[in-house]
Design an enzyme around this catalytic site. Structure first.
Site, PDB file in Angstrom:
ATOM      1  N   TYR A 126     -38.763   1.002  32.697  1.00  0.00           N
ATOM      2  CA  TYR A 126     -39.955   1.508  33.504  1.00  0.00           C
ATOM      3  C   TYR A 126     -40.990   0.644  34.313  1.00  0.00           C
ATOM      4  O   TYR A 126     -41.461   0.879  35.295  1.00  0.00           O
ATOM      5  CB  TYR A 126     -40.919   2.209  32.568  1.00  0.00           C
ATOM      6  CG  TYR A 126     -40.257   3.639  32.143  1.00  0.00           C
ATOM      7  CD1 TYR A 126     -40.131   4.535  33.135  1.00  0.00           C
ATOM      8  CD2 TYR A 126     -39.846   3.878  30.967  1.00  0.00           C
ATOM      9  CE1 TYR A 126     -39.695   5.709  33.214  1.00  0.00           C
ATOM     10  CE2 TYR A 126     -39.245   5.077  30.782  1.00  0.00           C
ATOM     11  CZ  TYR A 126     -39.201   6.043  31.866  1.00  0.00           C
ATOM     12  OH  TYR A 126     -38.702   7.372  31.467  1.00  0.00           O
ATOM     13  N   GLU A 130     -21.176   1.042   8.079  1.00  0.00           N
ATOM     14  CA  GLU A 130     -21.378   1.741   9.379  1.00  0.00           C
ATOM     15  C   GLU A 130     -22.322   3.013   9.235  1.00  0.00           C
ATOM     16  O   GLU A 130     -23.065   3.579  10.129  1.00  0.00           O
ATOM     17  CB  GLU A 130     -19.881   2.328   9.739  1.00  0.00           C
ATOM     18  CG  GLU A 130     -20.007   3.062  11.098  1.00  0.00           C
ATOM     19  CD  GLU A 130     -18.592   3.650  11.289  1.00  0.00           C
ATOM     20  OE1 GLU A 130     -17.593   3.602  10.474  1.00  0.00           O
ATOM     21  OE2 GLU A 130     -18.403   4.583  12.593  1.00  0.00           O
ATOM     22  N   ASP A 185     -15.735   3.757   8.462  1.00  0.00           N
ATOM     23  CA  ASP A 185     -14.679   5.064   8.229  1.00  0.00           C
ATOM     24  C   ASP A 185     -13.218   4.469   8.669  1.00  0.00           C
ATOM     25  O   ASP A 185     -13.281   3.474   9.307  1.00  0.00           O
ATOM     26  CB  ASP A 185     -14.975   6.071   9.551  1.00  0.00           C
ATOM     27  CG  ASP A 185     -16.404   6.651   9.141  1.00  0.00           C
ATOM     28  OD1 ASP A 185     -16.846   6.600   8.097  1.00  0.00           O
ATOM     29  OD2 ASP A 185     -16.874   7.427   9.868  1.00  0.00           O
TER      30      ASP A 185
END
Lengths: 362, 551
Positions: free
Chosen positions: A97, A191, A243
């Protein structure tokens, strides 16, 4: 810390002076940068990490394709310099910004998308040889940690074992943190935040004398640096729990070898000694998880194939075996599949058993 | 109009005067009220509604004027007046030409008898094809206002003009002259002027009289049109851009491939030839004695047989053998295209744009009918930026203003990938952009999808030629867009670079403390020096890479 601030400002000034010198000599201003892409990344077998190659690119102000990036680079350098001067920190979003405004007399913005300013900040790290955090620009904090550890941060003492159900949230910049007391034998990084909450509720870190840490998805720099410091300064082994899918494997790859886009700071982030705990293809068979399989999508299969071809995996027989088994299964599985065997199966059986047997992949 | 041949037609199918049976039938059918026939079939003739009627009236009159001038080798100057007449929704249409004029005896039949014309039974490229139009206009005017058609015509500059008022006897389809006189008329050397009042609605915009005249001016570069619209006292001028008459389109005999079985049988009956072989040789084009013999042999017919004796089954065999015999394509001098140069000139005059291109394809053949496709484009400033392109369709120089979507031209445009040429285009739609796309089909016989003659039928040969023409024009457009539009983008980008200078100078000043104005000044000098090379170099997507030592 003040010294680092001064050093960063000196480097930025030097960068600016290089360009100004060219301009005053009426030479076309140019910024020299190493190429940051797969084509310029090499695996260094000695250090066990991904390293940036020698390819350089030139960024000209008066080239229609480069001009905007050139302008963004000096603009962000100025923003960083101002932050350093005022001793303030800004987030990546803040910087976006601060740079986002239209150029007088045109409809063109200096930056249109945060991806642009983020990339330029990474360029600036290379130019100044300082890390993003040293340039007083921080990423969003993400991730939690718990364990029998006491740290000092800006004069506050924080006990990671006494922070209720949420744990300590890991800041973007962990350079200034000092470890007052570390009582742990290893670190498990996972994770999934949900799995971390499970282990935290079961007081796994207390029972097994370790540190549990998580992020959501790909790990941030703050987490990677914190893991590296715990490993290097306190000799703690680090185990990864993800996973059973290509994306989980890649989280491990980044933590261990470094990432392609941040290859220039692999030394500060990668931990080559890290070990993969699970979920492995063998776990699937051993713990009978096949009934919780999710079919691989085309993108999964493509990613799996791509990863198998990375220089740092090609010669690794253990990993090639994992890749092949996943491909043969045609399926993936989540860590939470273990919950089917009982809600605390992971903390009472799976993890203790794996760690005791040193059932890892390296 | 000297080659006028009288023909009688029933309302459903064409019948020949030599056919005795048909003649009988035709006599009976004439007893049917023509006005009734007209009212039932007005949509076929272009008088569906008051708005279209006024367009059709102008169109038929102007088409006739142009054909007459061209046949006489006169550069046409057509004056069109549309003005409000007495009564609700009543308008008066006046069309004047400088053509050869019409001899008084012919006047009533040309303007006052339906289905009377010179063009139906010959194969040549003319505007009107069926001889319905102008008398239908008279009929429509008479039915809606009760007023006669007024004609003044002059064939000799030294003699007075012939003036008459005509009504059509709606029972007998016979014209009646209710007033006639010879009088002085000095607006033209020779020429014809007709005036008709009718019920009509006048509107501007799409499918208006105004649009028709503009489109006609584009396709007839040798024509001057002066137009007095009803809402203004000032004339709109469409001046000619060339003094050269279009190449005269030769009349040709039918090509064997273009003849249907029924037509073939009729020709066998009507021919003056005494043997089958000579019939094939003399009544068709491109049939030599050798080819005629071959056709007869294949059909297992005796080449000396009398044509009138050929029965239906034998005729069918003949028809089949024609299709199986290799016959040379018809001559193409019977088709007169506008030409690339004049297309561009005409478009430049009527359409403001930056870029013009035109293509005239070589002649081609569908069903034995030779035809030529032409395409022209106007592109750039002056035309609406973000709208679908405007399509101007023409058949034998006549603009087609209705039924755009049913037309082979529109289908071919939609099927062409305009994105290849730098235009935007959605699937199944016309391309988007500041462009006029003009397509002209010139042929001795234009195949329309229906009697209203507004859409060209999609014969594969025609569609193929249209597409090739569009692609050729498209490639020219693509080159222009790449060169000019991209060059403009480059210039805009280079101008943008100048705007970057203060930003870069400001940041560098803040980083180093060096004076901002000094940096700006030097940067401007560097930019000015490097600009030509910069514009030439164009975009290079990637930053330049080079191998070198690590920093």
């Amino acid at each position: 810390m003040v010294d680092k601030n001064k050093l960063a400002r000196q480097r930025l000034k030097l960068f600016g002076e290089g360009i100004v010198a060219d301009i005053l000599k009426k030479k076309q201003p140019v910024i020299d940068l190493p190429v940051r892409s797969v084509t310029n990344v090499k695996f260094n077998e000695k250090s066990g990490t991904v390293q940036l190659g020698n390819k350089m690119a030139q960024r000209f102000l008066f080239n229609l394709a480069h001009a905007k990036k050139f302008m963004q680079t000096v603009e962000v350098a100025k923003i960083s310099n101002d932050l350093l001067k005022e001793e303030k920190h800004a987030s990546l979003r803040d910087v976006f910004y601060m740079a986002k405004r239209s150029i007088a007399g045109t409809k063109t913005n200096i930056v249109d998308d945060q991806v642009e300013s983020d990339k330029v900040i990474e360029d600036l790290e290379l130019i100044s040889d300082m890390s993003r955090e040293q340039l007083n620009i921080n990423a969003n904090k993400m991730g939690s940690v718990a364990g029998k550890v006491i740290v000092e941060d800006k004069g506050d003492k924080i006990d990671w074992s006494k922070l209720g159900s949420g744990g300590w949230s890991i800041p973007s910049n962990v350079e200034e943190i000092q470890f007052a007391k570390v009582n742990a034998q290893y670190v498990i990084y996972m994770e999934k935040a949900a799995v971390w909450e499970r282990l935290h509720e079961d007081k796994y870190w207390d029972k097994h004398n370790c540190i549990i840490m998580c992020s959501q998805g790909q790990s941030t720099r703050g987490i990677r640096r914190l893991l590296q410091r715990l490993h290097q300064e306190h000799g703690l082994p680090v185990y990864i729990l993800t996973d059973f899918d290509p994306w989980g494997f890649y989280i491990y790859s980044v933590l261990k070898f470094g990432s392609i886009s941040l290859a220039h700071i692999s030394d500060q982030l990668a931990i080559p000694e890290i070990k993969f705990l699970g979920i492995t293809a063998d776990d699937i068979e051993k713990y009978d998880l096949k009934k919780h399989f999710i079919k691989l999508k085309d993108t999964d299969t493509a990613r799996l194939k791509q990863m198998g071809s990375y220089e740092w995996f090609t010669k690794n027989k253990l990993w090639q075996r994992q890749f092949k088994m996943m491909k043969d299964f045609g399926s993936k599985a989540e860590i939470q599949a273990l919950s089917a065997r009982g809600i605390s199966f992971i903390s009472e059986k799976y993890l203790p058993e794996k760690i005791k047997n040193k059932d890892f992949i390296d | 109009m000297s080659r006028v041949a009288q023909t009688k037609l029933s309302e459903t199918k064409e019948k020949k005067k030599y056919d005795t049976k048909a003649d009988e039938l035709a006599t009976k059918q004439r007893e049917i009220s023509v006005s009734e026939f007209f009212l039932k079939n007005r949509h076929l003739l272009g008088f569906d509604n008051p708005r279209k009627s006024i367009l059709t009236a102008v169109k038929e009159a102007v088409d006739n004027s142009l054909d007459a001038c061209e046949e006489a080798g006169i550069l046409p100057h057509v004056i069109v007046r549309v003005k409000a007449a007495e009564g609700q929704d009543k308008f008066k249409v006046v069309v004047q030409d400088n053509g050869p004029g019409i001899i008084p005896e012919q006047v009533p039949r040309i303007f006052g008898k339906l289905l009377y014309g010179s063009k139906f039974h010959k194969l040549s490229q003319t505007r009107g094809q069926q001889g319905i139009g102008i008398s239908a206009t008279a009929m429509y005017g008479q039915l809606t206002t009760g007023k006669p058609l007024k004609v003044i015509t002059k064939t000799n500059p030294k003699k007075p003009a012939y003036y008459c008022e005509i009504v059509i006897n709606t029972k007998t389809n016979e014209p009646q002259i209710i007033k006639e006189e010879y009088k002085e008329w000095d607006e033209v050397q020779t020429g014809t002027k007709l005036a008709v009042e009718m019920e009509a609605i006048y509107q501007k915009g799409k499918r208006s009289v105004d649009e028709y005249l503009k489109l006609t001016a584009i396709s007839n570069p040798h024509t001057t049109i002066t137009y007095y619209p009803p809402d203004s006292n000032d004339a709109i001028e469409f001046p000619r851009v060339t003094d050269k008459m279009p190449k005269e389109a030769k009349e040709i005999k039918p090509h064997p491939y273009g003849v249907e079985l029924g037509m073939l049988m009729k020709m066998l009956q009507d021919t003056k030839a005494t043997t089958l072989q000579s019939f094939l040789q003399t009544d068709f084009c491109r049939v030599s004695a050798h080819v005629a013999k071959e056709i007869c042999d294949k059909a297992k017919l005796y080449e000396k047989a009398r044509p009138a004796r050929i029965a239906r089954q034998e005729a069918e065999a003949l028809y089949k053998s024609i299709q199986e015999t290799k016959i040379m394509a018809p001559p193409s001098d019977c088709v007169s295209p506008i030409g690339e140069e004049l297309l561009v000139k005409s478009l430049q005059k009527e359409v403001t744009a930056d870029f013009y291109a035109a293509i005239t394809r070589p002649p081609s053949v569908y069903r034995g009918n030779p035809f030529v496709v032409e395409c022209a484009i106007a592109f750039g400033n002056g035309l609406p930026q973000d709208e679908l392109v405007q399509v101007f369709r023409y058949a034998n120089r006549v603009p087609l203003q209705y039924e755009q979507s049913a037309c082979a031209v529109s289908k071919s445009i939609v099927d062409t990938t305009w994105r290849n040429y730098g235009l935007q285009q959605s699937r199944g739609a016309l391309p988007l952009g500041p462009m006029v796309l003009m397509v002209h089909l010139a042929s001795v016989w234009v195949p329309f999808t229906s009697e209203s003659k507004e859409a060209i039928a999609s014969y594969p040969e025609i569609v193929k030629e249209i597409k090739l023409a569009l692609q050729e024009c498209g490639r020219k457009l693509g080159i222009y867009i790449r060169k000019n539009i991209k060059a403009k983008e480059q210039r805009d980008k280079a101008n943008l670079l100048e705007r970057f200078i203060p930003e870069v100078a400001g940041a560098l000043h803040s980083l180093t403390g060096e004076s901002k104005s000094a940096i700006e000044e030097k940067l401007k000098m560097i930019l000015a020096r490097g600009l030509p090379a910069l514009l030439k170099a164009g975009d290079e997507e990637k930053e330049e890479e080079k191998d070198g030592g690590q920093k």
